[in-house]
Design a protein around this motif. Structure first.
Motif, PDB file in Angstrom:
ATOM      1  N   ALA A 105     -15.020  27.037  21.554  1.00  0.00           N
ATOM      2  CA  ALA A 105     -14.661  27.375  22.934  1.00  0.00           C
ATOM      3  C   ALA A 105     -15.903  27.639  23.782  1.00  0.00           C
ATOM      4  CB  ALA A 105     -13.739  28.590  22.956  1.00  0.00           C
ATOM      5  N   GLN A 106     -17.007  27.986  23.136  1.00  0.00           N
ATOM      6  CA  GLN A 106     -18.251  28.274  23.846  1.00  0.00           C
ATOM      7  C   GLN A 106     -19.205  27.077  23.863  1.00  0.00           C
ATOM      8  OE1 GLN A 106     -19.728  31.663  21.711  1.00  0.00           O
ATOM      9  NE2 GLN A 106     -18.078  33.011  22.387  1.00  0.00           N
ATOM     10  N   ASP A 107     -18.755  25.957  23.311  1.00  0.00           N
ATOM     11  CA  ASP A 107     -19.591  24.754  23.223  1.00  0.00           C
ATOM     12  C   ASP A 107     -19.100  23.720  24.237  1.00  0.00           C
ATOM     13  OD1 ASP A 107     -21.043  22.523  22.584  1.00  0.00           O
ATOM     14  OD2 ASP A 107     -20.487  22.478  20.474  1.00  0.00           O
ATOM     15  N   ALA A 108     -19.948  23.412  25.226  1.00  0.00           N
ATOM     16  CA  ALA A 108     -19.550  22.477  26.290  1.00  0.00           C
ATOM     17  C   ALA A 108     -19.300  21.074  25.766  1.00  0.00           C
ATOM     18  CB  ALA A 108     -20.628  22.446  27.370  1.00  0.00           C
ATOM     19  N   PHE A 109     -19.861  20.736  24.597  1.00  0.00           N
ATOM     20  CA  PHE A 109     -19.702  19.392  24.062  1.00  0.00           C
ATOM     21  C   PHE A 109     -18.700  19.338  22.909  1.00  0.00           C
ATOM     22  CE2 PHE A 109     -23.733  19.070  26.252  1.00  0.00           C
ATOM     23  CZ  PHE A 109     -23.635  17.840  26.874  1.00  0.00           C
ATOM     24  N   ALA A 110     -18.000  20.432  22.664  1.00  0.00           N
ATOM     25  CA  ALA A 110     -16.953  20.426  21.641  1.00  0.00           C
ATOM     26  C   ALA A 110     -15.783  19.577  22.126  1.00  0.00           C
ATOM     27  CB  ALA A 110     -16.499  21.852  21.357  1.00  0.00           C
ATOM     28  N   PRO A 111     -15.004  19.007  21.208  1.00  0.00           N
ATOM     29  CA  PRO A 111     -13.888  18.158  21.644  1.00  0.00           C
ATOM     30  C   PRO A 111     -12.771  18.964  22.293  1.00  0.00           C
ATOM     31  CG  PRO A 111     -13.792  18.492  19.278  1.00  0.00           C
ATOM     32  CD  PRO A 111     -15.093  19.083  19.738  1.00  0.00           C
ATOM     33  N   LEU A 112     -12.067  18.309  23.200  1.00  0.00           N
ATOM     34  CA  LEU A 112     -10.821  18.878  23.713  1.00  0.00           C
ATOM     35  C   LEU A 112      -9.801  18.827  22.575  1.00  0.00           C
ATOM     36  CD1 LEU A 112      -9.277  19.840  26.298  1.00  0.00           C
ATOM     37  CD2 LEU A 112      -8.569  17.456  26.570  1.00  0.00           C
ATOM     38  N   VAL A 113      -8.989  19.865  22.450  1.00  0.00           N
ATOM     39  CA  VAL A 113      -8.055  19.945  21.323  1.00  0.00           C
ATOM     40  C   VAL A 113      -6.613  19.899  21.825  1.00  0.00           C
ATOM     41  CG1 VAL A 113      -7.264  21.311  19.354  1.00  0.00           C
ATOM     42  CG2 VAL A 113      -9.701  21.294  19.969  1.00  0.00           C
ATOM     43  N   ILE A 114      -5.820  19.005  21.230  1.00  0.00           N
ATOM     44  CA  ILE A 114      -4.369  19.014  21.406  1.00  0.00           C
ATOM     45  C   ILE A 114      -3.778  19.482  20.084  1.00  0.00           C
ATOM     46  CG2 ILE A 114      -2.292  17.630  21.726  1.00  0.00           C
ATOM     47  CD1 ILE A 114      -3.817  15.803  23.558  1.00  0.00           C
ATOM     48  N   LYS A 115      -3.031  20.584  20.125  1.00  0.00           N
ATOM     49  CA  LYS A 115      -2.472  21.168  18.908  1.00  0.00           C
ATOM     50  C   LYS A 115      -1.053  20.635  18.665  1.00  0.00           C
ATOM     51  CE  LYS A 115      -5.179  25.403  19.416  1.00  0.00           C
ATOM     52  NZ  LYS A 115      -5.142  26.880  19.576  1.00  0.00           N
ATOM     53  N   LEU A 116      -0.832  20.208  17.436  1.00  0.00           N
ATOM     54  CA  LEU A 116       0.485  19.716  17.036  1.00  0.00           C
ATOM     55  C   LEU A 116       1.320  20.877  16.504  1.00  0.00           C
ATOM     56  CD1 LEU A 116      -0.697  16.505  15.153  1.00  0.00           C
ATOM     57  CD2 LEU A 116       0.322  16.617  17.438  1.00  0.00           C
ATOM     58  N   THR A 117       2.510  21.054  17.094  1.00  0.00           N
ATOM     59  CA  THR A 117       3.384  22.160  16.680  1.00  0.00           C
ATOM     60  C   THR A 117       4.774  21.632  16.366  1.00  0.00           C
ATOM     61  OG1 THR A 117       3.965  22.605  18.995  1.00  0.00           O
ATOM     62  CG2 THR A 117       2.135  23.855  18.060  1.00  0.00           C
ATOM     63  N   GLU A 118       5.396  22.250  15.366  1.00  0.00           N
ATOM     64  CA  GLU A 118       6.766  21.873  14.991  1.00  0.00           C
ATOM     65  C   GLU A 118       7.732  22.302  16.094  1.00  0.00           C
ATOM     66  OE1 GLU A 118       7.880  20.249  12.468  1.00  0.00           O
ATOM     67  OE2 GLU A 118       6.351  20.337  10.898  1.00  0.00           O
ATOM     68  N   ALA A 119       8.615  21.394  16.514  1.00  0.00           N
ATOM     69  CA  ALA A 119       9.623  21.719  17.524  1.00  0.00           C
ATOM     70  C   ALA A 119      10.796  20.757  17.360  1.00  0.00           C
ATOM     71  CB  ALA A 119       9.040  21.606  18.926  1.00  0.00           C
ATOM     72  N   TYR A 120      11.977  21.256  17.651  1.00  0.00           N
ATOM     73  CA  TYR A 120      13.164  20.424  17.496  1.00  0.00           C
ATOM     74  C   TYR A 120      14.069  20.581  18.714  1.00  0.00           C
ATOM     75  CZ  TYR A 120      11.602  20.029  12.692  1.00  0.00           C
ATOM     76  OH  TYR A 120      10.859  19.786  11.584  1.00  0.00           O
ATOM     77  N   GLY A 121      15.018  19.664  18.838  1.00  0.00           N
ATOM     78  CA  GLY A 121      15.962  19.719  19.950  1.00  0.00           C
ATOM     79  C   GLY A 121      15.254  19.470  21.267  1.00  0.00           C
ATOM     80  N   ALA A 122      15.622  20.256  22.291  1.00  0.00           N
ATOM     81  CA  ALA A 122      15.046  20.083  23.626  1.00  0.00           C
ATOM     82  C   ALA A 122      13.552  20.333  23.623  1.00  0.00           C
ATOM     83  CB  ALA A 122      15.731  21.032  24.613  1.00  0.00           C
ATOM     84  N   ALA A 123      13.095  21.248  22.746  1.00  0.00           N
ATOM     85  CA  ALA A 123      11.672  21.572  22.715  1.00  0.00           C
ATOM     86  C   ALA A 123      10.839  20.399  22.241  1.00  0.00           C
ATOM     87  CB  ALA A 123      11.429  22.779  21.807  1.00  0.00           C
ATOM     88  N   ALA A 124      11.451  19.488  21.495  1.00  0.00           N
ATOM     89  CA  ALA A 124      10.696  18.349  20.970  1.00  0.00           C
ATOM     90  C   ALA A 124      10.275  17.387  22.057  1.00  0.00           C
ATOM     91  CB  ALA A 124      11.521  17.614  19.915  1.00  0.00           C
ATOM     92  N   THR A 125      10.987  17.375  23.174  1.00  0.00           N
ATOM     93  CA  THR A 125      10.634  16.459  24.267  1.00  0.00           C
ATOM     94  C   THR A 125       9.902  17.168  25.388  1.00  0.00           C
ATOM     95  OG1 THR A 125      12.806  16.803  25.280  1.00  0.00           O
ATOM     96  CG2 THR A 125      12.569  14.924  23.768  1.00  0.00           C
ATOM     97  N   ALA A 126       9.532  18.441  25.157  1.00  0.00           N
ATOM     98  CA  ALA A 126       8.752  19.182  26.152  1.00  0.00           C
ATOM     99  C   ALA A 126       7.314  19.300  25.669  1.00  0.00           C
ATOM    100  CB  ALA A 126       9.341  20.581  26.352  1.00  0.00           C
ATOM    101  N   SER A 127       6.381  19.219  26.586  1.00  0.00           N
ATOM    102  CA  SER A 127       4.979  19.350  26.208  1.00  0.00           C
ATOM    103  C   SER A 127       4.303  20.359  27.114  1.00  0.00           C
ATOM    104  CB  SER A 127       4.255  18.001  26.321  1.00  0.00           C
ATOM    105  OG  SER A 127       4.230  17.563  27.665  1.00  0.00           O
ATOM    106  N   HIS A 128       3.311  21.013  26.582  1.00  0.00           N
ATOM    107  CA  HIS A 128       2.561  22.015  27.324  1.00  0.00           C
ATOM    108  C   HIS A 128       1.086  21.661  27.260  1.00  0.00           C
ATOM    109  CE1 HIS A 128       6.300  24.340  27.269  1.00  0.00           C
ATOM    110  NE2 HIS A 128       6.365  24.047  25.978  1.00  0.00           N
ATOM    111  N   GLY A 129       0.305  22.251  28.169  1.00  0.00           N
ATOM    112  CA  GLY A 129      -1.113  21.959  28.185  1.00  0.00           C
ATOM    113  C   GLY A 129      -1.751  22.265  26.848  1.00  0.00           C
ATOM    114  N   GLY A 130      -2.396  21.266  26.237  1.00  0.00           N
ATOM    115  CA  GLY A 130      -3.085  21.465  24.974  1.00  0.00           C
ATOM    116  C   GLY A 130      -2.191  21.458  23.759  1.00  0.00           C
ATOM    117  N   GLU A 131      -0.930  21.091  23.928  1.00  0.00           N
ATOM    118  CA  GLU A 131      -0.007  21.070  22.792  1.00  0.00           C
ATOM    119  C   GLU A 131       0.800  19.780  22.800  1.00  0.00           C
ATOM    120  OE1 GLU A 131       2.464  24.474  22.649  1.00  0.00           O
ATOM    121  OE2 GLU A 131       0.819  25.890  22.289  1.00  0.00           O
TER     122      GLU A 131
END
Length: 286
Positions: A105-131
């Motif tokens: 988080a303190q490294d300007a050249f570190a990769p942007l991270v998208i975190k994969l999380t388990e979700a089902y039903g309506a939550a499976a088709t919703a996305s949030h910033g970085g997830e």
């Protein structure tokens, strides 16, 4: 050998080095038989082969993204991130160590991270910033990737602005050396182009400027004259002699030489206490 000398040239060199470093961080990786070299590099990390396959299929249809590595465990993923320097990491949330997240988080050249999380039903088709939700929904995943691409290019723009700012700062703080030296000749002030000065030789409280067109005297001690000359070009080889490196015949230099020769054939003595300067030149020229 022509030596860089002006403030602008030094600043430009600084910027070029910074851009080269940024380009290395952003684009340098082993050859990959997929898309263009300029693509945004992506590393995938998830223990489920089907999840990685779904992500890979979506990314393969995006002209801006290229998968450079994938793995099912964090140790392999971390090594890939270190070696390939990707801009984007898509990884299962519970695989990412907390300390790694804090450090990057303190490294300007570190990769942007998208975190994969388990979700089902309506939550499976919703996305949030970085997830991104599992199971993978193609439309939702594409929207997440689009946002990630926009943020990555925003980061790159800010990094470039930072480097340009460093360039401007270096240009403003670098010493300025005049392109001409004014001398008195027949009661008039006459300019002598600094680049044309091959050598400066002390003569009591004056100096004699040696140029290809002749010699001119300046009523000024050699130490004051030295302050007007760019040390990247003019070096002192004797307590009474300063030479212009752009006029030096480098074949005349050796570790223990007592004289050096300029390209016009003129010879100048080398003081014992100044031989270290020539040794440095030899290493730079080799």
């Amino acid at each position: 050998m022509i030596v860089r000398r002006t403030r602008v040239e030094r600043g430009r060199k600084f910027l070029e080095q910074g851009l080269e470093q940024m380009a290395t961080a952003m684009y340098a990786y082993p050859p990959i038989a997929s898309k263009c070299v300029g693509g945004i590099r992506v590393v995938l990390c998830d223990p489920n082969d089907e999840v990685r396959a779904a992500l890979r299929a979506i990314i393969e249809h995006d002209s801006l993204l290229v998968v450079v590595a994938e793995s099912g465990d964090w140790a392999t993923c971390e090594a890939d991130v270190e070696d390939l320097v990707p801009e984007l990491l898509i990884a299962r949330t519970d695989l990412i160590p907390f300390q790694w997240s804090i450090r990057t988080a303190q490294d300007a050249f570190a990769p942007l991270v998208i975190k994969l999380t388990e979700a089902y039903g309506a939550a499976a088709t919703a996305s949030h910033g970085g997830e991104m939700s599992i199971p993978i929904d193609a439309n939702t995943a594409r929207r997440s990737l689009d946002r990630a691409v926009a943020e990555i290019y925003d980061r790159k723009a800010k990094q470039l602005l930072y480097l340009v700012g460093r360039y401007v700062e270096a240009s403003n703080t670098a010493p300025v050396y005049e392109p001409t030296i004014m001398i008195e000749q027949d009661g008039q002030s006459v300019p002598v182009v600094t680049d044309a000065i091959m050598a400066v030789v002390a003569a009591r409280k004056c100096v004699v400027l040696h140029t290809s067109s002749g010699r001119s005297m300046l009523r000024e001690p050699i130490h004051q004259m030295a302050e007007k000359l760019d040390p990247a070009i003019f070096i002192r080889i004797h307590r009474s002699v300063i030479i212009n490196l752009n006029h030096l015949d480098y074949r005349s230099i050796s570790e223990k030489c007592s004289h050096i020769v300029l390209v016009n054939g003129s010879r100048y003595p080398v003081g014992r206490n100044y031989r270290q300067n020539l040794s440095t030149l030899l290493r730079r020229a080799s």
